[in-house]
Design a protein around this motif. Structure first.
Motif, PDB file in Angstrom:
ATOM      1  N   LYS A  57       0.808  -1.220   0.000  1.00 45.72           N
ATOM      2  CA  LYS A  57       0.000   0.000   0.000  1.00 45.72           C
ATOM      3  C   LYS A  57       0.841   1.270   0.000  1.00 45.72           C
ATOM      4  O   LYS A  57       1.952   1.286   0.530  1.00 45.72           O
ATOM      5  CB  LYS A  57      -0.914   0.025   1.234  1.00 45.72           C
ATOM      6  N   VAL A  97      -5.759  -6.804  13.150  1.00 47.77           N
ATOM      7  CA  VAL A  97      -6.177  -6.160  11.905  1.00 47.77           C
ATOM      8  C   VAL A  97      -7.458  -5.375  12.158  1.00 47.77           C
ATOM      9  O   VAL A  97      -8.414  -5.921  12.702  1.00 47.77           O
ATOM     10  CB  VAL A  97      -6.469  -7.223  10.828  1.00 47.77           C
ATOM     11  N   GLN A  98      -7.472  -4.122  11.776  1.00 48.06           N
ATOM     12  CA  GLN A  98      -8.741  -3.396  11.770  1.00 48.06           C
ATOM     13  C   GLN A  98      -9.018  -2.904  10.352  1.00 48.06           C
ATOM     14  O   GLN A  98      -9.551  -3.653   9.541  1.00 48.06           O
ATOM     15  CB  GLN A  98      -8.745  -2.272  12.819  1.00 48.06           C
ATOM     16  N   CYS A  99      -8.612  -1.677  10.028  1.00 51.58           N
ATOM     17  CA  CYS A  99      -8.905  -1.226   8.654  1.00 51.58           C
ATOM     18  C   CYS A  99      -8.060  -1.985   7.651  1.00 51.58           C
ATOM     19  O   CYS A  99      -8.431  -2.105   6.497  1.00 51.58           O
ATOM     20  CB  CYS A  99      -8.743   0.283   8.521  1.00 51.58           C
ATOM     21  N   GLY A 100      -6.910  -2.466   8.083  1.00 54.74           N
ATOM     22  CA  GLY A 100      -6.110  -3.346   7.243  1.00 54.74           C
ATOM     23  C   GLY A 100      -5.127  -2.661   6.318  1.00 54.74           C
ATOM     24  O   GLY A 100      -4.337  -3.328   5.659  1.00 54.74           O
ATOM     25  N   PHE A 101      -5.149  -1.336   6.262  1.00 53.69           N
ATOM     26  CA  PHE A 101      -4.303  -0.659   5.273  1.00 53.69           C
ATOM     27  C   PHE A 101      -2.828  -0.699   5.657  1.00 53.69           C
ATOM     28  O   PHE A 101      -1.960  -0.757   4.793  1.00 53.69           O
ATOM     29  CB  PHE A 101      -4.766   0.787   5.087  1.00 53.69           C
ATOM     30  N   THR A 133      -1.643  -3.180   7.385  1.00 46.23           N
ATOM     31  CA  THR A 133      -1.350  -4.576   7.711  1.00 46.23           C
ATOM     32  C   THR A 133      -0.264  -5.215   6.846  1.00 46.23           C
ATOM     33  O   THR A 133       0.666  -5.831   7.392  1.00 46.23           O
ATOM     34  CB  THR A 133      -2.654  -5.401   7.659  1.00 46.23           C
ATOM     35  N   PRO A 134      -0.330  -5.096   5.507  1.00 52.40           N
ATOM     36  CA  PRO A 134       0.734  -5.747   4.720  1.00 52.40           C
ATOM     37  C   PRO A 134       2.133  -5.251   5.085  1.00 52.40           C
ATOM     38  O   PRO A 134       3.058  -6.065   5.265  1.00 52.40           O
ATOM     39  CB  PRO A 134       0.370  -5.377   3.273  1.00 52.40           C
ATOM     40  N   CYS A 154       0.121   2.833  12.466  1.00 55.38           N
ATOM     41  CA  CYS A 154      -1.215   2.251  12.483  1.00 55.38           C
ATOM     42  C   CYS A 154      -2.080   3.221  13.265  1.00 55.38           C
ATOM     43  O   CYS A 154      -1.684   3.671  14.332  1.00 55.38           O
ATOM     44  CB  CYS A 154      -1.212   0.889  13.164  1.00 55.38           C
ATOM     45  N   ARG A 155      -3.234   3.574  12.717  1.00 53.09           N
ATOM     46  CA  ARG A 155      -4.093   4.539  13.402  1.00 53.09           C
ATOM     47  C   ARG A 155      -5.262   3.853  14.115  1.00 53.09           C
ATOM     48  O   ARG A 155      -5.989   4.501  14.851  1.00 53.09           O
ATOM     49  CB  ARG A 155      -4.604   5.539  12.367  1.00 53.09           C
ATOM     50  N   CYS A 156      -5.450   2.554  13.862  1.00 52.24           N
ATOM     51  CA  CYS A 156      -6.640   1.888  14.410  1.00 52.24           C
ATOM     52  C   CYS A 156      -6.390   1.143  15.705  1.00 52.24           C
ATOM     53  O   CYS A 156      -7.232   1.146  16.594  1.00 52.24           O
ATOM     54  CB  CYS A 156      -7.183   0.861  13.408  1.00 52.24           C
ATOM     55  N   THR A 157      -5.290   0.425  15.800  1.00 50.89           N
ATOM     56  CA  THR A 157      -5.181  -0.622  16.822  1.00 50.89           C
ATOM     57  C   THR A 157      -4.488  -0.203  18.106  1.00 50.89           C
ATOM     58  O   THR A 157      -4.570  -0.916  19.096  1.00 50.89           O
ATOM     59  CB  THR A 157      -4.381  -1.831  16.296  1.00 50.89           C
ATOM     60  N   ARG A 169     -12.285 -11.787  12.987  1.00 53.00           N
ATOM     61  CA  ARG A 169     -12.821 -10.850  11.986  1.00 53.00           C
ATOM     62  C   ARG A 169     -13.071 -11.565  10.662  1.00 53.00           C
ATOM     63  O   ARG A 169     -12.196 -12.269  10.156  1.00 53.00           O
ATOM     64  CB  ARG A 169     -11.814  -9.734  11.720  1.00 53.00           C
ATOM     65  N   LYS A 174      -7.404  -9.141   4.417  1.00 52.14           N
ATOM     66  CA  LYS A 174      -6.519  -8.028   4.774  1.00 52.14           C
ATOM     67  C   LYS A 174      -5.095  -8.475   5.073  1.00 52.14           C
ATOM     68  O   LYS A 174      -4.152  -7.738   4.792  1.00 52.14           O
ATOM     69  CB  LYS A 174      -7.127  -7.245   5.943  1.00 52.14           C
ATOM     70  N   TYR A 219      -8.743  -2.065  -1.938  1.00 53.70           N
ATOM     71  CA  TYR A 219      -9.017  -0.681  -1.570  1.00 53.70           C
ATOM     72  C   TYR A 219      -9.167   0.112  -2.872  1.00 53.70           C
ATOM     73  O   TYR A 219      -8.889  -0.394  -3.958  1.00 53.70           O
ATOM     74  CB  TYR A 219      -7.879  -0.127  -0.709  1.00 53.70           C
ATOM     75  N   THR A 248     -12.368   0.179   3.201  1.00 56.15           N
ATOM     76  CA  THR A 248     -12.008   1.533   3.619  1.00 56.15           C
ATOM     77  C   THR A 248     -10.949   1.498   4.712  1.00 56.15           C
ATOM     78  O   THR A 248     -11.156   0.891   5.762  1.00 56.15           O
ATOM     79  CB  THR A 248     -13.282   2.286   4.071  1.00 56.15           C
ATOM     80  N   PHE A 273     -12.545   7.451  11.095  1.00 61.34           N
ATOM     81  CA  PHE A 273     -12.490   8.222  12.343  1.00 61.34           C
ATOM     82  C   PHE A 273     -13.256   9.544  12.241  1.00 61.34           C
ATOM     83  O   PHE A 273     -13.000  10.464  12.998  1.00 61.34           O
ATOM     84  CB  PHE A 273     -11.034   8.491  12.768  1.00 61.34           C
ATOM     85  N   MET A 284     -15.327   0.442   8.276  1.00 60.01           N
ATOM     86  CA  MET A 284     -14.143   1.252   7.968  1.00 60.01           C
ATOM     87  C   MET A 284     -12.944   0.788   8.763  1.00 60.01           C
ATOM     88  O   MET A 284     -11.943   1.480   8.870  1.00 60.01           O
ATOM     89  CB  MET A 284     -14.443   2.729   8.222  1.00 60.01           C
ATOM     90  N   GLY A 285     -13.098  -0.411   9.362  1.00 58.59           N
ATOM     91  CA  GLY A 285     -12.018  -0.956  10.180  1.00 58.59           C
ATOM     92  C   GLY A 285     -12.507  -1.332  11.560  1.00 58.59           C
ATOM     93  O   GLY A 285     -11.875  -2.114  12.266  1.00 58.59           O
ATOM     94  N   GLY A 328      -7.033   1.300  20.316  1.00 59.65           N
ATOM     95  CA  GLY A 328      -6.748   2.283  19.266  1.00 59.65           C
ATOM     96  C   GLY A 328      -7.207   3.673  19.664  1.00 59.65           C
ATOM     97  O   GLY A 328      -6.513   4.668  19.426  1.00 59.65           O
TER      98      GLY A 328
END
Lengths: 157, 778
Positions: free
Chosen positions: A36, A96-100, A102-103, A133-136, B18, B24, B31, B239, B243, B498-499, B675
């Motif tokens: 990504k 993993v949340q949004c996954g972006f 993750t890779p 990472c902004r989610c986890t 999940r 993912k 995406y 997505t 947030f 969205m996650g 998070g």
């Protein structure tokens, strides 16, 4: 210009612009979109791949520099269709949340475990500190890599 | 995670993996920017380079000579209305006449590659007449300030007035008044904004994009193209984080791509670079909050007088709904009989501000929770005790006069956070000596200064779930469920993943209602042509609203299956049970897949619609009413260590106790909490988007500092379950609350450690070091 390199074990060639990055070569030239682009400046780590076994931000490496070299991307970890141990641990641990991210995160984790099969939590945190990472909140990502470390050496170590 | 969850036998409440995890972790998840279509062209935006100007001309002569150039699109090329304002109609898609901030797009260039499109965009010559701008919300209130739009810059006001504030302050033994300031916080979702618009047969268009609110986008695209909603299909792609940042801004991105696609007749992709994303996307509102709170000697709050000034930026976007929430919740989760809250939304020539996790509340929470701590200190009352003495509970009334009748787990969150963090011992640091490592114990402020000072602080919050009385959008949600003849179930919904884990918890809910395995359920991302307008995926409403819609449709299907099952097995239809893939009745059972096949054979429909509308809410001219149907509650406690030599604040541990109604999935819940906690750490210590005039000084992740894995403290999460009778399986929203109490808990911990109270966020090392130096000099 034509660049020929080994990607995930196969010899591949792609025609790219001379200013193109390795990331562009992978995504646009070879259609490997698992890697990504989050920033394009080497700040977020989402584009992390292994170049000759070392983690790099593929957005900062010129495609031309990769002539004859070996690249491992996220697609190369599960070519048999089965998740590898790091991928499985990420999915199982809720990493993993949004996954972006993750890779890239998995590739940084892979690089760490290849050179240090028994890292501490602190060493894991250090190794992924270039991957945002902004989610986890990173906790479950570190948990996942710790699980893999306890299972024994990963492939390539 | 510590919790008192009652795990049912089924999927709800279980740590179900999940459903999108495999896609993912393998890189297969597609995406927006991963989609490539034949004949696809690429768009880029023409930025003005100045924040305030009249547009006299757009000349694309030089752009046309860029290799791969396809087209330039200006305001004159927009076939419908040049307007994408989300609430107020004040925002042109393309700034054809006037530029109001540096992120305005004056035109769009289209070319064969993203690089060529950007080169063409840079080659477009703009004839601009620069105007004086205003870059500070307080200055924008001055009578002689430049006007951003036709009317006053202070274009918006909400208030909550209750009781007699003057009398309330007369009754107070102690009054604390402070002014607090917070700056822009950037969402920093990892996937930048992007859209792909595809003109299709029959005069229709499909737009793919990364977004939270596909139905907003549908309306925006139909508006700029001047075509009916029925000809616009929006498909949400996987997505990469939202947030709040992908609530309204995708309207603009998707509308730009749509106009370019309509003009060229080709699929057009528009993906922002990170810097473009900083310039174009909305942020958390910079706010000035003047806060005055009175209390009696025994710690009972008597009155609050609050003024909020919110910098809306150049366009209104979501400021009306954000400010409503700020004002409605400004007292914090306490019963205060006399309240005067006035909130103002102010235009400036800066980046627009809108939704960001917490939605206008973290700024006022910073104020109320700081002032409460000061009052507690003055009165010699423990900060948690004073909160417990005043906090909302069943039978108490909010500042809007709303009587809380159920699902108020706030007192328990305070108690659990206190006990799990070891608060009492750590707070009583005055009696403690320096630790054996030479580091100070908590409460270091009262002793000769050690290098490392430890402190512990608390923040408590409430959050009205879903849109509330002034949400200004549809507050209902739909679902379409199709049980196939093999017993597998496909679900289409109007709420977005969205996650946060929506697809997984919806699968769990449907699984429990129909007794089928989670693996037999598939939930799609939103396609507006399949499910009716379901409102936005914001305000912690999606699990509740979409969940109820899914349960409603699944229950209809179950009723159908129960009728067939009772015919086959005997027994009454309403006594048929569904579990582990079978329907049980009359001591016998039949597989769900057999029932589904029987329905198919007998021409019985097994596809159903679900629809759930929020209960009515009210908010009168004085801000009184039942503002939201239900509230989520949380307490977080922060433990910090301050390096008095460098000023660095290190968060050691966060304890988060959240009343979520009911735990649907402990793993995804804990992930949300962890998070959100780290976003609170960012807001407290690092994150601040700095601007100078129209220039963003921190437009990338080297200069806009996000917390990394090395900044993650130990995070201890605790779920409190005070079930909501109208929630899916008793659940309430959890999206926003994790990011809300942490920042002020850290600020309060820093105050405990150092004796210094900060009234601006973030509390950077520079700010701490400067204050320490001032104190040393004094």
């Amino acid at each position: 210009m034509l660049v020929t390199l080994t990607v995930n074990g196969s010899l591949r060639s792609a025609e790219v612009d001379s200013a193109a990055s390795l990331l562009t070569l992978l995504r646009t030239g070879l259609g490997l979109t698992g890697t990504k682009q989050g920033c394009g400046n080497g700040e977020c780590g989402a584009c992390t791949v292994l170049l000759d076994g070392e983690p790099v931000n593929s957005c900062l490496v010129f495609a031309a520099q990769c002539e004859g070299r070996e690249v491992l991307t996220i697609e190369g970890l599960s070519e048999s269709g089965e998740l590898d141990s790091i991928q499985r641990a990420f999915a199982d641990a809720g990493a993993v949340q949004c996954g972006f991210c993750t890779p890239g995160m998995i590739m940084s984790g892979k690089a760490l475990l290849m050179r240090n099969p028994r890292p501490t939590r602190e060493e894991i945190a250090e190794a992924i500190s270039g991957n945002l990472c902004r989610c986890t909140g990173y906790v479950k990502i570190i948990d996942a890599l710790e699980v893999v470390a306890k299972q024994g050496p990963v492939e390539g170590s | 995670m510590g919790q008192n969850a009652l795990h049912p036998s089924g999927a709800v409440g279980a740590p179900v993996r999940r459903v999108d995890a495999d896609d993912k972790v393998t890189g297969r998840a597609r995406y927006l920017d991963d989609i490539v279509l034949p004949g696809m062209a690429h768009a880029a935006l023409v930025f003005p380079g100045v924040p305030h100007a009249n547009v006299r001309g757009v000349d694309d002569t030089r752009a046309r000579s860029v290799e791969g150039f396809v087209a330039t699109v200006t305001a004159a090329d927009i076939p419908g209305e040049n307007q994408v304002g989300c609430v107020d109609r004040d925002q042109p898609l393309l700034a054809g006449e006037r530029v109001r901030y540096s992120g305005d797009a004056v035109a769009i260039t289209v070319a064969e590659s993203p690089t060529a499109a950007r080169e063409a965009a840079r080659a477009v010559a703009l004839d601009l007449e620069e105007l004086e701008g205003v870059f500070d919300a307080e200055k924008a209130l001055m009578p002689d300030a430049p006007r951003v739009h036709e009317g006053d810059n202070a274009y918006l006001q909400y208030r909550v007035h209750r009781g007699d504030v003057d009398r309330g302050f007369d009754e107070a033994d102690v009054i604390v008044e402070r002014t607090f300031r917070t700056n822009y916080q950037e969402h920093s979702y990892l996937e930048p904004l992007g859209a792909l618009a595809v003109p299709e047969d029959g005069g229709t268009i499909t737009v793919y994009g990364t977004m939270q609110c596909p139905y907003y986008v549908q309306k925006a695209v139909a508006g700029v193209l001047g075509i009916p909603l029925a000809r616009v299909r929006i498909v949400q792609t996987v997505t990469g984080g939202g947030f709040g940042g992908k609530e309204d801004v995708p309207n603009e991105i998707c509308a730009c791509a749509a106009v370019a696609a309509w003009r060229t007749g080709r699929p057009v992709k528009l993906v922002h670079t990170r810097e473009e994303d900083f310039y174009r996307s909305s942020k958390r509102h910079p706010m000035v909050v003047r806060y005055k709170l009175g209390a009696t000697r025994d710690g009972r709050f008597t009155a609050a007088d609050i003024t909020i000034i919110a910098d809306a930026g150049a366009y209104s976007t979501l400021t009306p709904v954000v400010l409503f929430r700020s004002v409605a919740h400004a007292t914090g989760p306490y019963e205060i009989p006399n309240v005067r809250t006035d909130g103002y939304g102010v235009y400036t020539n800066r980046q627009t501000t809108g939704a960001f996790r917490g939605f206008g509340q973290p700024q006022t929470i910073f104020a109320d929770e700081s002032v409460i701590d000061e009052i507690a200190d003055t009165l010699g009352i423990d900060p948690i005790e004073i909160r417990l003495a005043n906090c909302l509970a069943v039978g108490k009334r909010t500042a809007t006069g709303q009587l809380l009748e159920e699902s108020v787990g706030l007192p328990e969150t305070l108690e659990v956070a206190r006990d799990e963090s070891g608060w009492l011992a750590k707070r009583a640091g005055e009696s403690a000596r320096a630790g054996s490592d030479g580091r100070a114990e908590p409460g270091g402020a009262s002793r000769p200064r050690e290098r490392f000072l430890r402190g512990i602080g608390v923040g408590a919050i409430y959050y009205g779930v879903s849109l509330g009385a002034k949400g200004l959008a549809l507050d209902a949600s739909g679902a379409h469920l199709n049980l196939y003849r093999d017993g597998s179930l496909r679900i289409a919904v109007g709420g977005t993943e969205m996650g946060q884990g929506l697809l997984t918890v919806l699968s769990q809910m449907a699984s429990d209602v129909l007794g089928i395995p989670v693996a037999s359920v598939h939930v799609d991302h939103v396609d507006t042509s399949v499910v009716p307008d379901s409102g936005p995926s914001v305000a912690s409403r999606t699990t509740l609203m979409t969940g109820n819609a899914v349960i409603g449709a699944a229950t209809k299907i179950r009723r159908t299956l129960a009728g067939v099952a009772s015919g086959e097995l005997g027994g009454a239809p309403d006594e048929v049970r569904f579990e582990k893939g079978r329907a049980l009745s009359n001591g016998k059972s039949i597989g769900i897949e057999e029932l589904a096949e029987l329905c198919w054979v007998r021409n019985i429909n097994t596809a159903e619609e679900g629809w759930y509308a929020a209960p009515e809410s009210t908010f009168d001219d004085n801000g009184q009413g039942d503002a939201y149907a239900v509230y989520s509650f949380a307490t977080q406690i922060a433990e910090v260590e301050v390096d008095s030599r460098t000023g660095e604040v290190h968060v050691l541990r966060m304890t988060a106790a959240h009343d979520v109604g009911r735990v649907l999935n402990p793993v995804t819940l804990e992930g949300q909490l962890q998070g959100g906690v780290l976003q609170g750490v960012g807001m407290a210590l690092y994150e601040s988007m700095k601007t100078d005039g129209g220039v963003i000084l921190t437009p990338d992740f080297s200069t806009y500092i996000l917390p990394t894995s090395l900044d993650t403290p130990e995070i201890s999460c605790h779920a409190i379950e005070a079930p909501y009778s109208k929630g899916p399986f008793g659940a309430k929203g959890i999206g926003e609350t994790p990011a809300m109490p942490g920042a002020v808990a850290i600020a309060n911990a820093v105050a405990h450690a150092t004796g210094m109270r900060f009234t601006e966020l973030p509390i950077t090392a520079e700010a701490v070091r400067l204050r320490l130096a001032q104190e040393e000099t004094a």
